[in-house]
Design a protein around this motif. Sequence first.
Motif: not given
Length: 170
Positions: A24, A94, A97
Amino acid sequence: MQKQILYPSLVARLFSTNIDFVVMFFIFSPIMAIVNKWLFIYRFKDFMVHYGINTKDDELMNKVFYSPDFLGYYSQMDIISYVLMTVVVFLISVAIYYIYFWHRHGWTPGKLMLGFRVVDEESLSKLSILACVKRLFGAAFFMVGVWFIPFTSKHQALHDKLAGSIVIKG
């Protein structure tokens, strides 16, 4: 003959989570740099126009934020709102993701590298979007929830319990 299901240990799961954090970082760092600059220009465009600042000059843009003129032009609340906007954009990124990888593939890159999959506890199939969202919200309590892993028969963390998911090897 029923296939034996293997569940990864706490340490292995923590390691896969750390791999995801590294992945990430490399994905989101350049994206967030662009987003932060765009949000900064959008949020503080009055100042840029008033002082005739060229927003294409990155070095100048970095200096603007710390200048006494800038700090006098805007209130602390204006600056805090900008910071909160960037945090919200990051958290949404996030969330996308994790939900994308869990729902679409049944793994995140960290879990893939270690040969783990995230599946529905009952059917052993991919997670639904709702289960992924539940898992994500449960992961907000990761520091507490991860300690469930050694004490449950299927090595489930709190977020696994909430979503009805398990992490398996293979």
